[in-house]
Scaffold this motif. Structure first.
Motif, mmCIF file in Angstrom:
data_model
loop_
_atom_site.group_PDB
_atom_site.id
_atom_site.type_symbol
_atom_site.label_atom_id
_atom_site.label_comp_id
_atom_site.label_asym_id
_atom_site.label_seq_id
_atom_site.Cartn_x
_atom_site.Cartn_y
_atom_site.Cartn_z
ATOM 1 N N GLU A 6 34.125 -31.677 0.314
ATOM 2 C CA GLU A 6 35.416 -31.588 -0.371
ATOM 3 C C GLU A 6 35.860 -30.139 -0.442
ATOM 4 O O GLU A 6 35.071 -29.248 -0.765
ATOM 5 N N HIS A 26 29.383 -37.166 -0.736
ATOM 6 C CA HIS A 26 30.191 -35.959 -0.653
ATOM 7 C C HIS A 26 29.461 -34.785 -1.299
ATOM 8 O O HIS A 26 28.460 -34.954 -1.984
ATOM 9 N N HIS A 28 30.454 -30.571 -2.853
ATOM 10 C CA HIS A 28 31.501 -29.606 -3.191
ATOM 11 C C HIS A 28 30.902 -28.464 -3.991
ATOM 12 O O HIS A 28 29.722 -28.502 -4.356
#
Length: 90
Positions: A6, A26, A28
């Motif tokens: 992300e 994901h 980040h």
């Protein structure tokens, strides 16, 4: 494991309630805090699976692959906290 990276959200604190916690793997640079208001879900983080239910909180630190799945009848508070707000967790 394949995952989504992300993009940066420097300086933007996000906090919202969502009724669907199923998200793909994901990673980040932010801290992600999930609080389960109602319902259940499973989380995968750092090679382990966790069962989440009403009243549970889950935190994912920066640069750790994580995802949520099998959410059922759920309302969850999702907070995305920029690392600049808590540099000790960098």
């Amino acid at each position: 494991m394949k995952f989504i990276y992300e993009k940066e959200r420097h300086g933007k604190l996000l906090c919202y309630i969502n009724d669907d916690l199923d998200v793909p793997a994901h990673i980040h640079d932010n801290i992600e805090l999930i609080y389960i208001i109602r319902g259940t879900a499973k989380a995968f983080y750092d090679g382990k699976e966790y069962a989440l239910s009403k009243g549970d909180a889950f935190i994912a630190f920066p640069q750790r692959v994580h995802y949520f799945y099998e959410s059922h009848d759920i309302d969850a508070v999702i907070s995305i906290i920029p690392i600049e707000y808590l540099p000790e967790f960098r």
